[in-house]
Scaffold this active site. Structure first.
Site, PDB file in Angstrom:
ATOM      1  N   GLY A 125       0.809  -1.217   0.000  1.00 36.95           N
ATOM      2  CA  GLY A 125       0.000   0.000   0.000  1.00 36.95           C
ATOM      3  C   GLY A 125       0.836   1.257   0.000  1.00 36.95           C
ATOM      4  N   ALA A 126       2.045   1.172  -0.567  1.00 41.54           N
ATOM      5  CA  ALA A 126       2.916   2.339  -0.755  1.00 41.54           C
ATOM      6  C   ALA A 126       3.338   2.987   0.567  1.00 41.54           C
ATOM      7  CB  ALA A 126       2.232   3.377  -1.656  1.00 41.54           C
ATOM      8  N   SER A 212       4.601  -5.596  -2.614  1.00 40.07           N
ATOM      9  CA  SER A 212       4.765  -4.158  -2.819  1.00 40.07           C
ATOM     10  C   SER A 212       5.487  -3.520  -1.622  1.00 40.07           C
ATOM     11  CB  SER A 212       3.403  -3.506  -3.092  1.00 40.07           C
ATOM     12  OG  SER A 212       3.558  -2.209  -3.596  1.00 40.07           O
ATOM     13  N   ALA A 213       4.867  -2.547  -0.940  1.00 41.93           N
ATOM     14  CA  ALA A 213       5.524  -1.968   0.237  1.00 41.93           C
ATOM     15  C   ALA A 213       5.767  -3.043   1.295  1.00 41.93           C
ATOM     16  CB  ALA A 213       4.671  -0.840   0.816  1.00 41.93           C
ATOM     17  N   ASP A 337       4.517  -5.006 -13.756  1.00 42.01           N
ATOM     18  CA  ASP A 337       4.360  -4.307 -12.477  1.00 42.01           C
ATOM     19  C   ASP A 337       4.248  -2.798 -12.648  1.00 42.01           C
ATOM     20  OD1 ASP A 337       4.097  -5.442  -9.937  1.00 42.01           O
ATOM     21  OD2 ASP A 337       6.125  -6.236  -9.968  1.00 42.01           O
TER      22      ASP A 337
END
Length: 551
Positions: A125-126, A212-213, A337
């Protein structure tokens, strides 16, 4: 059906009901917890414990502290609030500061399970949003661990951690050192290490995985000196600590920007003021300005991230891979991606009747490579356009945009991380590389699209089995493959030892750089060598050697 058949089925159902195992009430360091048992098959079920606290309510901009415990039996049957954060569209906030909870999924057969491998999941989620029970998927959390636990024979744990301003704001010094979200993850891993035996887990066989994150976070947990002996293996899905978006560029400037937005303008009192400011106001001050999209690459608008703090991250991540040598490691990316970012940076790539112009690509490259200047724009554009020919098709140009952002933001950094891990591990611990290239399931995307960012997660968590109405048989085939590879690795450090898999997955070495291409048609030809080596060489050597432009 014959009378014998009816009697047999009735007896089997009765036996399944009476012989199904369940943990019941479990003793943890904080007190007693009781979950719910969910039937999965005739002789299988999963005990689910939701909302188990692993730390106290966090103090603003401080490391997490042990939970004081509770009296009686904690009914662990409901997910707890996510950590306070902006909403997806950045229009408001949701969640609570009381958020440091985890969820545990324990597979059971006829007897209560013991000695099971454990897999701890860190959401993506960045570093800005997300939760351990994020994204309702036809009524279930995307990260619901029941299918993976049941089919893989592992305990799955999903973890909340602080995000956004409250998780990653830093002044770049001892005033607000940052990385509070990473410390939360560490506290959760340590809690699992201390308590998971009571749930039937093997404390000496813990794997941390994420996307991701969360994938970057997995890598940071490997690199930090604070995780000695707490886990054994790791899987990074689409992000590593050396990704260009994984480290704050100028934390002090970001802290001043946040402080200004909430009225903490006096430098000497800024830290104290931020600690007393309304948490919702602080959270909203860290939102992404969607109205500014198009002025610079979207990835650089994600300003809150981990920092080198001299403690959890003592040095630049590229210099810490000696700490990761003790872990077995899988790392990979999705084949497209970068599409999530490319589509925002150059919208025409997703518009069927619009043309993407070379000048747009040069402008994007200028934003991505701003520290290197014009020479970088020219050399990178030449590298990516040399196969076009005199009259490239529209789709070729559009795919090139996705390739650039995929390589720069995900694939090349992941290959660098794998090379560093293999260098220090020296085959004492195993290293594996993959690319997930299943065609996208998102109907409005172009026909040439393969796997976009985050499309792998649904298969790892068994959604095609959990909600079959939304999938086809090929999706269940792929999900079965991924669960088998992931959980085999968690059990043994070898992704093809355990449940049957469609082909061998060779160790990653710096000779040949073998990559397993993951889709529903995996076979002996799915292993590729020197995959996109030209582009890895370009970014890691040619581009890296260009002088930085004077500020």
């Amino acid at each position: 059906m014959s009378l014998f058949g009816v009697i047999f089925i009735a007896a089997a159902l009765c036996l399944g009901t009476t012989s199904g195992a369940s943990l019941g009430v479990v003793y943890t360091e904080g007190g007693l917890v009781q979950g719910k048992n969910h039937r999965m098959g005739l002789f299988s079920s999963v005990d689910v414990f939701k909302g188990v606290p692993f730390a106290d309510i966090p103090v603003r901009f401080e490391k997490p502290q042990p939970h004081p415990g509770w009296d009686g039996v904690l009914k662990a049957s409901q997910y707890r609030d996510r950590c306070l954060q902006v909403t997806l569209m950045q229009s408001g906030s949701q969640g609570s500061e009381d958020c440091l909870y985890l969820n545990i999924f324990v597979p059971q057969g006829r007897k209560v399970s013991t000695g099971l491998p454990v897999m701890i999941y860190l959401f993506g989620g960045a570093f800005l949003l997300g939760a351990s029970n994020d994204v309702s998927f036809l009524g279930n959390s995307l990260y619901d661990g029941k299918e993976m636990a049941d089919r893989g024979g592992v305990i799955v744990v999903t973890v909340n951690y602080r995000v956004g301003t409250l998780g990653f704001l830093s002044t770049g010094d001892s005033r607000l050192p940052g990385n509070y979200g990473l410390w939360d993850q560490h506290a959760a891993i340590a809690w699992v290490n201390r308590n998971i035996r009571a749930f039937g887990g093997d404390v000496d066989n813990i794997t941390v995985f994420g996307q991701s994150a969360g994938s970057v976070s997995v890598n940071y947990q490997m690199l930090s000196p604070h995780n000695q002996g707490l886990f054994r293996r790791a899987i990074s899905q689409c992000g590593v600590a050396v990704s260009p978006w994984a480290l704050q560029r100028d934390p002090q400037a970001m802290a001043r920007k946040i402080a200004e937005k909430v009225g903490c303008t006096q430098e000497e009192h800024m830290t104290a003021c931020l600690k007393m400011t309304d948490p919702v106001a602080l959270t909203m001050a860290g939102k992404v300005a969607l109205s500014e999209m198009g002025k610079e690459p979207v990835v650089y608008m994600l300003e809150l991230a981990p920092v080198v703090d001299g403690d959890f991250i003592p040095d630049h991540p590229s210099k810490l891979f000696h700490n990761a040598a003790k872990f077995d490691y899988i790392a990979g990316t999705n084949s497209m991606d970068g599409h999530l970012f490319a589509g925002a940076d150059i919208p025409s790539i997703n518009q069927k009747y619009k043309t993407t112009h070379p000048e747009e690509i040069k402008q994007l490259l200028a934003g991505l490579t701003m520290e290197k200047g014009t020479a970088a724009v020219n050399s990178s554009f030449a590298t990516y356009s040399e196969h076009w020919g005199p009259n490239p098709e529209k789709a070729t140009i559009k795919k090139t945009v996705v390739e650039i952002e995929t390589d720069y933001l995900f694939f090349v950094p992941t290959q660098i991380a794998l090379q560093l891990h293999a260098k220090y591990a020296k085959l004492k611990q195993r290293t594996y590389s993959y690319v997930f290239n299943m065609p996208t399931r998102i109907p409005m995307f172009p026909s040439w699209m393969e796997a976009d960012h985050a499309e792998d997660v649904q298969y790892v968590f068994g959604k095609p089995f959990d909600t079959p109405v939304g999938y086809l048989p090929r999706h269940r085939t792929l999900s079965g493959y991924m669960i088998a590879y992931w959980t085999n690795f968690a059990k043994t450090g070898d992704p093809h030892r355990g449940q049957e898999v469609p082909t061998q997955w060779p160790l990653f070495t710096n000779k040949g750089n073998p990559v397993l291409m993951i889709n529903n048609k995996i076979n002996v030809n799915s292993v590729q060598y020197n995959f996109r080596t030209r582009y890895v060489q370009y970014w890691s050597t040619t581009y890296a050697s260009l002088p930085n432009q004077a500020p």
